[in-house]
Design a protein around this motif. Structure first.
Motif, PDB file in Angstrom:
ATOM      1  N   MET A 110       0.789  -1.122  -0.118  1.00 54.25           N
ATOM      2  CA  MET A 110       0.084  -0.142  -0.034  1.00 54.25           C
ATOM      3  C   MET A 110       0.888   1.116   0.071  1.00 54.25           C
ATOM      4  O   MET A 110       0.645   2.256  -0.696  1.00 54.25           O
ATOM      5  N   VAL A 111       1.845   1.173   0.831  1.00 56.16           N
ATOM      6  CA  VAL A 111       2.878   2.549   0.834  1.00 56.16           C
ATOM      7  C   VAL A 111       3.396   2.448  -0.459  1.00 56.16           C
ATOM      8  O   VAL A 111       3.394   3.795  -1.040  1.00 56.16           O
ATOM      9  N   ILE A 112       4.004   1.541  -1.099  1.00 57.41           N
ATOM     10  CA  ILE A 112       4.988   1.888  -2.333  1.00 57.41           C
ATOM     11  C   ILE A 112       3.855   2.357  -3.434  1.00 57.41           C
ATOM     12  O   ILE A 112       4.070   3.076  -4.242  1.00 57.41           O
ATOM     13  N   CYS A 113       2.601   1.570  -3.480  1.00 57.21           N
ATOM     14  CA  CYS A 113       1.813   1.900  -4.701  1.00 57.21           C
ATOM     15  C   CYS A 113       1.056   3.177  -4.585  1.00 57.21           C
ATOM     16  O   CYS A 113       0.703   4.133  -5.421  1.00 57.21           O
ATOM     17  N   SER A 114       1.111   3.725  -3.257  1.00 53.06           N
ATOM     18  CA  SER A 114       0.470   5.074  -3.160  1.00 53.06           C
ATOM     19  C   SER A 114       1.306   6.240  -3.499  1.00 53.06           C
ATOM     20  O   SER A 114       0.853   7.048  -4.312  1.00 53.06           O
ATOM     21  N   VAL A 115       2.703   6.043  -3.312  1.00 52.24           N
ATOM     22  CA  VAL A 115       3.444   7.010  -3.835  1.00 52.24           C
ATOM     23  C   VAL A 115       3.625   6.688  -5.244  1.00 52.24           C
ATOM     24  O   VAL A 115       3.670   8.116  -5.900  1.00 52.24           O
ATOM     25  N   ALA A 116       3.626   5.424  -5.852  1.00 51.75           N
ATOM     26  CA  ALA A 116       3.785   5.240  -7.236  1.00 51.75           C
ATOM     27  C   ALA A 116       2.723   5.922  -7.963  1.00 51.75           C
ATOM     28  O   ALA A 116       2.809   6.441  -9.230  1.00 51.75           O
ATOM     29  N   SER A 117       1.608   6.123  -7.276  1.00 48.17           N
ATOM     30  CA  SER A 117       0.175   6.535  -8.049  1.00 48.17           C
ATOM     31  C   SER A 117       0.359   7.883  -8.399  1.00 48.17           C
ATOM     32  O   SER A 117       0.037   8.575  -9.316  1.00 48.17           O
ATOM     33  N   GLY A 118       0.850   8.586  -7.165  1.00 46.02           N
ATOM     34  CA  GLY A 118       1.236  10.002  -7.465  1.00 46.02           C
ATOM     35  C   GLY A 118       2.344  10.454  -8.424  1.00 46.02           C
ATOM     36  O   GLY A 118       2.279  11.561  -9.007  1.00 46.02           O
ATOM     37  N   LEU A 119       3.302   9.469  -8.787  1.00 49.73           N
ATOM     38  CA  LEU A 119       4.378   9.904  -9.301  1.00 49.73           C
ATOM     39  C   LEU A 119       4.060   9.033 -11.008  1.00 49.73           C
ATOM     40  O   LEU A 119       4.863   9.227 -11.591  1.00 49.73           O
TER      41      LEU A 119
END
Length: 537
Positions: A110-119
């Protein structure tokens, strides 16, 4: 009725334990996962209009851009597809490897993909949307694992008397996650509006969407990683649940040791009693005739009620902005700048969350161990049906000027009774009524059925609610918002009927509900009785 001497001391100690600090720790640790889940799943609805303006505006058109139908459906629904897959996979894995060992995996994802979604990289609309959907699918996959694991961990840690309230409190963090999404979006959109003022689209089409607006949606999505990251350390420190260690891993010594430390009491190991208990009731699998006979109707009940509830619940949540626009509570897009539109949408959704969504969850926490799961679920489905019809029947009255506040109040009540009702109970009951070795799997199946309903709701409502005479650009004529509300009322009525398949678990131990503490002939009677008479079980 289960005989007390058949219970392991470690399980009896958990059932009878007074509310202690470790209960609250478990609620916060599991609850912050749900806070993150709700934030991540619902914040996308706050920024889809902005995405349409940034990437799909044609300055020759009278109205600002909006996401094309296929893109809007993908952006809104792809996380649910991931969640469904994650619920099935991590639910099964939680029963195979243990609750704790899988718990950290879901949070990191969840942490990795939250950040990646915004990038989401690149600059062309197609590539930005494609990468956004890719990362939101895997974000959903991680979120999916949180459902069966959080529910199972909390139910297995809790005492018998307040178990419903503890599981409901974990799920109630979803309400704060939805509220936080609205508040964060309000703050960020207000800050950018103040720093980069812009005219309405009808006054200056090119200048109405400032270049810095592209940062707004990215920041909102990336902030979803923060609460999950804060609780990762505490998740890793939690011991495995004693019920998994004893009844599935068959390690009486470890279960007694873990719970002696947590409960701060001396607990005997009792390996002989464990062996007898496991060998007596630990033989059948999920696809066996024995499971179908004992728990088949229960699984059908938990899955169908969750499926029907989520059609209505996610339709309402994801498309509030469209409903508010259709009743003219939010002005037409061309009369606002891009950032003002985000501000107004988030303000409307925050008010609904504050007045209807959050209070409903906490009414459940307060009353579930008093009136029971069955009564709350029936009441919730019934009142949701009533208020949906109250919106749909006089719909033209609500859309006329001066009546919008009445519509919003009625709409908030549907959210209140969703959360003081089936949205909470469908999460709680599957964590209580199935055997320990299948508990996480069965909760995952029930939750996945719910997410199938969310997919139907999010994709279906997008098209169905289109005006039959003047659909949005790129859409075919639908049945309109009024008829869509009639369909959702029908789903709630079906949910009311299917609730009669689900047993009442108030005041009973997990082993009593699942039959793990009973002789085989007693189990058959218990399973049959609870399926036939859920309200008195």
């Amino acid at each position: 009725m289960a005989r007390q001497e058949q219970h392991l001391q470690v399980l009896s100690a958990l059932d009878a334990a007074k509310t202690q600090w470790y209960h609250f720790t478990a609620i916060v640790v599991a609850g912050m996962g749900f806070f993150t889940d709700a934030y991540d799943l619902f914040c996308i609805s706050l920024v889809t209009k902005l995405l349409g303006r940034i990437y799909y505006t044609d300055l020759t058109k009278e109205n600002p851009g909006s996401l094309p139908p296929n893109v809007a459906a993908a952006v809104n629904g792809v996380a649910f597809c991931g969640t469904l897959a994650g619920q099935l996979f991590f639910g099964w894995l939680g029963d195979k490897l243990g609750r704790k060992s899988v718990y950290g995996m879901t949070l990191l994802m969840m942490v990795i993909c939250s950040v990646a979604s915004g990038l989401s990289f690149s600059s062309t609309p197609t590539s930005v949307m494609a990468t956004l959907c890719f990362f939101r699918f895997w974000l959903g996959f991680g979120i999916g694992g949180d459902y069966p694991l959080s529910a199972t961990i909390m139910s297995e840690y809790a005492n018998k008397k307040t178990r419903g309230a503890f599981i409901a409190a974990v799920f109630a963090m979803q309400g704060f996650g939805i509220l936080a999404g609205g508040i964060v979006t309000l703050i960020i959109s207000s800050a950018f509006r103040a720093g980069y003022p812009a005219p309405a689209y009808q006054d200056d089409r090119a200048a109405s969407t400032v270049r810095q607006a592209d940062y707004v949606w990215r920041i909102i999505l990336m902030l979803g990683a923060a609460p999950a990251l804060l609780t990762y350390y505490w998740r890793m420190k939690m011991p495995e649940t004693a019920r998994y260690t004893a009844l599935v891993a068959k390690n009486a010594k470890q279960a007694a040791s873990d719970m002696s430390r947590v409960l701060q009491v001396e607990i005997q190991e009792e390996p002989e009693k464990l062996e007898e208990m496991v060998s007596r009731n630990n033989t059948f699998g999920l696809f066996s005739r024995q499971f179908a006979r004992r728990h088949g109707l229960h699984l059908v009940g938990t899955a169908t009620t969750w499926f029907l509830l989520d059609i209505a619940f996610y339709s309402q949540n994801l498309f509030q902005k469209d409903i508010f626009t259709s009743i003219n509570w939010i002005p037409k897009a061309k009369t606002m700048s891009a950032l003002e539109e985000v501000f107004r949408i988030s303000r409307a959704q925050t008010l609904i969350a504050l007045c209807g969504t959050v209070p409903g969850y906490w009414f459940t926490v307060a009353l579930i161990d008093v009136v029971g799961r069955f009564a709350i679920q029936l009441l919730g489905f019934f009142m949701m049906t009533v208020f949906m019809l109250g919106l749909a029947v006089p719909y033209h009255h609500w859309t006329t000027k001066g009546n919008h506040i009445g519509f919003v109040v009625m709409y908030a009540f549907t959210f209140f009774f969703a959360n003081f009702g089936p949205n909470s109970t469908t999460f709680i009951v599957p964590a209580e009524i199935f055997p320990a070795r299948l508990r996480s799997t069965c909760h995952g199946i029930s939750a996945a059925a719910g997410k199938a309903g969310a997919i139907v709701g999010s994709f279906g409502f997008l098209y169905a609610a289109q005006d039959p005479h003047k659909p949005d650009a790129g859409y075919k004529p639908g049945i309109g918002v009024r008829n869509s509300l009639f369909v959702l009322a029908g789903c709630n009525l079906l949910g009311f009927i299917c609730t009669f398949l689900v047993p009442e678990s108030k005041g009973k131990s997990l082993e009593e509900m699942s039959g793990e503490a009973e002789e085989d002939d007693e189990v058959e009677m218990a399973a049959g009785g609870s399926a036939v008479r859920p309200q008195t079980a």
